[in-house]
Design an enzyme around this catalytic site. Structure first.
Site, short mmCIF file in Angstrom:
data_model
loop_
_atom_site.label_atom_id
_atom_site.label_comp_id
_atom_site.label_asym_id
_atom_site.label_seq_id
_atom_site.Cartn_x
_atom_site.Cartn_y
_atom_site.Cartn_z
N TRP A 115 0.82 -1.21 0.00
CA TRP A 115 0.00 0.00 0.00
C TRP A 115 0.85 1.26 0.00
CZ3 TRP A 115 -4.20 -1.01 -2.13
CH2 TRP A 115 -4.90 -2.18 -1.85
N ASP A 186 -1.56 6.24 6.71
CA ASP A 186 -2.62 5.38 6.18
C ASP A 186 -2.86 4.31 7.24
OD1 ASP A 186 -4.21 3.48 4.99
OD2 ASP A 186 -2.89 3.09 3.27
N LYS A 210 -12.00 -2.43 6.51
CA LYS A 210 -11.17 -3.41 7.21
C LYS A 210 -11.67 -3.54 8.65
CE LYS A 210 -8.97 -3.20 3.40
NZ LYS A 210 -7.70 -2.60 3.11
#
Ligand SMILES: *Cc1c(COP(=O)(O)O)cnc(C)c1O
Length: 376
Positions: A115, A186, A210
Site C-alpha cells: 500500500w 494510512d 477493514k
C-alpha cells in the site's frame, strides 16, 4: 413471511469465522442492529439509505458518529473529521494534490509494503517524492530501524502506512518526524484497533472496510492548518477545503457507511470499553497465533520480522503448496474461512480485526497446532 424471504436465525447460524482481509468481519451485534432497522429506522418511516443526507435524521447520525469518534480516539480540536468516498486509494492522490503539488518541496515516504508502494506511485504524479525507506529488497518484512531514515526539516510531509495489510507488517509506534513536517498515516487496516496519537499527526486516514464498517466510506482526520493548501484549480472533490467547508456534504456522503461506522464506534465505546481494552484483546489474539508459528519453526514460516508483526494480519507460509492447499481445505471444516494470503506474499493471511472473536482465533490456533503435528 413470503416464500422467498430468508429465515434470519438460519443465516446467523451459517456465519463462519471470517478471516477476510477486507471487506472484513463486522461485529454480529452491529449487524443485528442494522438488520432490525433495515426496513425502517425508528421514527424515520424509511431506511437510512432512503433519507436525505441534509435532513435532520441523517444530520444527527453523522454528527453523533463524529462526536463518538472524537471521544473514542481523543481527537483534539486542532483536527477535523471528514467522511469521504473513493477509498484509501483516492487519498493516495488527494494527499499529494493538496499538500505537495506546487509546494517546491519533497514528500518523504516510508515504503513498508504494497500500500505504501501504491501511495508513492500516485504521489509521484503530483510532485517530488522520495522513498526514504523501501523494504522491497527483503519483500517487505520489516519497518525501518531506528536511525535508518533521515527526515528533512523541510519535507512536504512524512508518509507511512501503520499496518501493511498484505505483508502483515505493523509499526508498533509511529515513526518520528520533525515538528515542522506533517506526519501522514494510512491507518486503513488498524484504525480503531488501538489508540493513536492524533495530535502528533497531520493526517490519519482509513477506508472503513477493514475495521470500521462497510466499503464506500473513508475517514480522514486532518489538522486544520493543512485543509486550505490545495489549489482551487484541482477538481472540486479533491480539495479538502470543499469537504471541510460543507461539513462532509460537498456532495452526498456515503450515508449507509457513516451510519454503520457510528454503530461500530458505539460498540467500541460501550461494549468493549474503549481502545485500550480493544488493543489488549487484539494483542492477546495475535499472540495466540504467533506462539503457534514460533513453536513450529520448521513448519510455519512467519513473513514479518518479530518486532513489527501485525496484530491485525498474521502472515505465514507452509512447507509446500500441497500442504498450503490442504491447510485451507481442512480449515474450512472448522468454519475457518478466507485464509488465503495475497499472491505477492503467498501462504496464509489470517486477518483478525476487532470483530474477530477470541473463539475464532482459538479455533484457528488449535487447528494450526494439530495440522503441524499431523504433517511434520
Ligand atoms: C485496503 C487498504 C487500502 C486500499 O483501500 P481501498 O479502499 O480499496 O482504496 C489502502 N491501504 C491499506 C493499508 C489497506 O489495507
Amino acid at each position: 413471511m413470503s416464500a422467498t424471504a430468508t429465515d434470519v436465525s438460519q443465516t446467523t447460524d451459517q456465519r463462519v469465522f471470517n478471516f477476510s482481509a477486507g471487506p472484513a468481519a463486522i461485529p454480529l451485534s452491529v449487524l443485528q442492529e442494522v438488520q432490525a432497522e433495515m426496513v425502517c429506522l425508528p421514527g424515520a418511516g424509511a431506511s437510512v439509505m432512503e433519507l436525505s443526507h441534509r435532513g435532520k435524521i441523517f444530520v444527527d447520525i453523522i454528527q453523533q458518529a463524529e462526536a463518538d469518534l472524537r471521544t473514542l480516539l481523543s481527537i483534539p480540536e486542532t483536527h477535523e473529521v471528514l467522511f469521504l468516498q473513493g477509498g484509501a486509494a483516492l487519498q493516495f492522490s488527494m494527499i499529494p494534490a493538496n499538500l505537495l503539488k506546487d509546494s517546491q518541496k519533497t514528500a518523504q515516504y516510508l515504503v513498508t509494503g504494497t500500500w505504501g508502494k501504491k501511495a508513492i506511485g500516485e504521489a509521484r504524479k503530483e510532485g517530488e517524492v522520495e522513498a526514504t525507506f523501501d523494504g522491497s529488497a527483503t519483500n517487505f518484512d520489516r519497518i525501518p530501524a531506528e536511525g535508518d531514515c533521515k527526515i528533512s526539516d523541510d519535507a512536504a510531509y512524512l508518509y507511512y502506512c501503520s499496518n501493511e495489510t498484505i505483508q502483515g507488517v505493523q509499526f508498533p509506534t509511529p515513526p518520528a518526524a520533525p515538528t515542522s513536517v506533517p506526519l501522514i498515516c494510512d491507518a486503513s487496516s488498524d484504525f480503531l484497533s488501538r489508540p493513536i496519537d492524533i495530535a502528533n499527526h497531520g493526517i490519519v486516514y482509513a477506508c472503513a472496510q477493514k475495521n470500521a464498517g462497510p466499503a464506500g466510506l473513508t475517514v480522514v482526520i486532518i489538522r486544520k492548518d493543512l485543509i486550505d493548501r490545495g489549489n482551487e484549480n484541482l477538481p472540486g472533490y479533491l480539495l479538502y477545503k470543499n469537504h471541510s467547508a460543507a461539513e462532509s456534504m460537498w456532495n452526498t456522503p456515503p450515508t449507509f457507511g457513516v451510519y454503520v461506522l457510528g454503530k461500530i464506534v458505539k460498540w467500541l465505546l460501550n461494549d468493549i470499553g474503549g481502545l485500550d481494552t480493544m488493543a489488549k484483546q487484539n494483542a492477546e489474539k495475535a499472540a495466540m497465533l504467533y506462539e503457534v508459528i514460533d513453536a513450529n519453526p520448521d513448519f510455519y514460516k512467519g513473513h514479518a520480522q518479530a518486532d513489527c508483526r501485525s496484530k491485525m494480519n498474521v502472515t505465514f507460509n507452509l512447507p509446500s503448496d500441497e500442504l498450503l492447499a490442504e491447510f485451507v481445505k481442512e480449515a474450512a471444516t472448522h468454519k475457518i474461512e478466507n485464509l488465503k494470503g495475497h499472491r505477492s506474499v503467498g501462504g496464509i493471511r489470517a486477518s483478525i480485526y476487532n470483530a474477530m472473536p477470541v473463539e475464532g482465533v482459538k479455533t484457528l490456533a488449535k487447528f494450526m497446532t494439530e495440522f503441524a503435528a499431523k504433517n511434520s
